[in-house]
Enzyme design. Structure first.
Site, short mmCIF file in Angstrom:
data_model
loop_
_atom_site.label_atom_id
_atom_site.label_comp_id
_atom_site.label_asym_id
_atom_site.label_seq_id
_atom_site.Cartn_x
_atom_site.Cartn_y
_atom_site.Cartn_z
N LYS A 170 7.82 12.40 0.76
CA LYS A 170 7.06 11.94 -0.93
C LYS A 170 6.55 13.47 -1.32
O LYS A 170 7.94 14.27 -2.02
CB LYS A 170 5.57 11.45 -0.64
N TYR A 220 0.32 1.70 7.50
CA TYR A 220 2.17 1.99 7.68
C TYR A 220 2.57 3.61 7.42
O TYR A 220 2.58 4.60 7.13
CB TYR A 220 2.36 1.56 6.21
N ASP A 274 0.40 11.84 9.94
CA ASP A 274 1.24 11.12 9.48
C ASP A 274 1.00 11.41 7.45
O ASP A 274 -0.15 11.40 7.52
CB ASP A 274 1.17 9.44 9.42
C1 LIG Z 1 1.77 7.21 5.13
C2 LIG Z 1 3.42 6.49 5.30
N1 LIG Z 1 3.76 7.09 6.74
C3 LIG Z 1 5.48 6.74 6.10
C4 LIG Z 1 5.81 6.09 4.96
C5 LIG Z 1 7.45 5.98 4.76
O1 LIG Z 1 8.17 6.46 4.25
P1 LIG Z 1 9.22 6.18 3.36
O2 LIG Z 1 9.53 5.17 2.44
O3 LIG Z 1 9.63 7.27 2.50
O4 LIG Z 1 10.09 5.64 4.34
C6 LIG Z 1 4.95 5.75 4.00
C7 LIG Z 1 5.72 5.40 3.24
O5 LIG Z 1 4.79 4.94 1.89
C8 LIG Z 1 4.04 6.25 3.81
O6 LIG Z 1 2.99 5.38 3.30
#
Ligand SMILES: Cc1ncc(COP(=O)(O)O)c(C=O)c1O
Length: 443
Positions: free
Chosen positions: A282, A152, A254
């Site tokens: 985060k 994700y 990511d």
């Molecule tokens: C690995 C990863 N990338 C991107 C995101 C998206 O982040 P956001 O919820 O701050 O848009 C998440 C969200 O949990 C994530 O786990």
């Protein structure tokens, strides 16, 4: 022994005020929540306040919290250093829409910590990956993006494919089908998304060769943390680095979940692999909505030259920057990682010992400060193995934990626990005590 049905009845009985709020919420919020990931059955409980490693719900229960808002709160809840920094910043104005010195300082901190030459701030992880991929497409002049099945990367169209595809739709593991995760994503958009199997370098090679000179970026969660905690096999990230170099694709890490959590400098030093672009959010925000993406100057110059668009009203907002700076400089210092990782490892070891003692077909894994219980005999190495687990067992365990005042991880079996700076040995012992009782009942 209590059955799952009895545990659900107990949950309903102890969360009556939450239920009343849930009924009200459903009138004005789809599913009664503000983010689909927060929804779970029979209904989510409502939080009143949080501090340290604890959260209190509307009905007055005090929970040991190992979710830490899906791992965003490596600093713990309401850390006094963060509260002071945020309150101080609020008094100086919450938005300028103009440059300010603290954003430069925060950018310097991020560059130093994550080995980047330049960064741009965003307000979420989704924005970070969206801009990173546009930047990669601009720099390479290519359109396609390769992601991994089960990963994700946020809510934008390019990456909202094969996040949790149904087993009936996934196709050949070597060349997985690209399965949209939502209606409303144009088929034309998904023609530019390719999907590979995690820990399968041969598959990645085949896909890159089949799309020679077309792939702008390979985007990875360096440890897959939207299917529990599934680390790369030894050498897999190094192989991805070489495959990217051979094909001319950029390697995008990511690090929304791993950054400032897996280790002080995130996944690059942890695995000894250099990415071209790093996406953050985060933990770096110290509890406020703040993200960033960055890389070497040659790439970021595409933004400076206005070839790759990036802007945002809330980017580098003073509150987020104050929280980020305080978190990075005063809280998430190198020394905390050793202690938090040791507690995470102790959690996994303790869970595994209890599982063995009670003869349950499940196993616990911890990497850094993040871990989970997989409801299958052995840890999965990719999405398809992860699919093969006893989901019913997870939900029974989840409700049993809540009824015993612990939040064992973020909601749902694709998530994990986070050991923050606020967690103590006593919190770990409490979790294990509860898990021992639950495992005995489930055996
Ligand atoms: C690995 C990863 N990338 C991107 C995101 C998206 O982040 P956001 O919820 O701050 O848009 C998440 C969200 O949990 C994530 O786990």
């Amino acid at each position: 022994m209590t059955t799952h049905a009895e545990e659900l009845a107990r949950y309903r009985a102890r969360t009556r005020k939450s239920f009343a709020l849930f009924e009200r919420a459903q009138e004005v919020l789809p599913l009664g929540v503000s983010s689909n990931f927060r929804s779970f059955k029979p209904y989510p409980f409502f939080i009143e306040r949080a501090e340290g490693s604890r959260m209190w719900d509307r009905d007055g229960h005090e929970y040991v919290d190992f979710s830490m808002c899906f791992g965003a709160l490596m600093v713990g809840h309401a850390h006094p250093v963060l509260v002071k920094a945020i309150a101080g910043a609020a008094g100086r104005g919450t938005l300028y829409g103009m440059s300010h010195e603290p954003e430069v300082h925060a950018a310097e901190l991020l560059c130093e910590r994550f080995g980047l030459e330049q960064v741009r701030f965003t307000s979420s992880g989704s924005e970070s990956t969206m801009h990173a991929l546009r930047l990669a497409r601009t720099f390479t002049g290519r359109d396609k993006v390769l992601k991994f099945e089960g990963a994700y990367h946020g809510g934008h169209d390019t990456v909202l494919a094969s996040v949790k595809p149904a087993a009936s739709k996934v196709g050949d593991a070597r060349r997985p089908q690209v399965v949209p995760q939502s209606e409303g994503i144009p088929a034309l958009t998904l023609e530019n998304t390719l999907v590979a199997t995690w820990n399968d370098p041969k598959g990645v090679r085949e896909i890159l060769e089949a799309h020679r000179d077309e792939v702008a970026a390979v985007i990875v969660e360096p440890v897959m943390m939207n299917i529990g905690v599934v680390p790369p096999r030894d050498g897999f990230l190094q192989e991805l680095r070489s495959l990217c170099d051979e094909s001319g694709a950029l390697l995008v890490f990511d690090e929304v979940k791993t950054g400032a959590k897996l280790a002080w400098g995130g996944a690059q030093p942890y695995f000894g692999v250099k990415a071209d672009i790093v996406c953050l959010a985060k933990a770096i925000g110290g509890g406020l909505p703040l993200g960033a993406f960055g890389g070497r100057r040659e790439l970021m110059d595409e933004i400076a030259a206005s070839r790759s668009f990036h802007a945002g009203t809330y980017a580098s907002n003073p509150l987020g920057i104050a929280a980020c700076t305080a978190a990075l400089e005063q809280v998430l210092v190198p020394a905390v990682y050793e202690k938090a990782t040791a507690l995470g490892d102790a959690l996994a070891a303790g869970h595994n010992e209890i599982l063995r003692k009670h003869g349950l077909d499940a196993c616990a894994v911890n990497v850094g400060v993040n871990g989970t219980v997989f409801w299958r005999k052995t840890p999965p190495t990719n999405y398809r193995e992860w699919l093969e687990q006893d989901v019913e067992a997870f939900w029974r365990y989840w409700h049993m934990c809540l009824n015993r005042d612990v939040i064992p991880q973020a909601q749902s079996y694709d998530e994990q626990w986070t050991v923050s700076v606020a967690h103590t040995q006593q919190d770990v012992e409490r979790m294990l005590e509860v898990f021992d009782e639950i495992a005995r009942e489930m055996a």
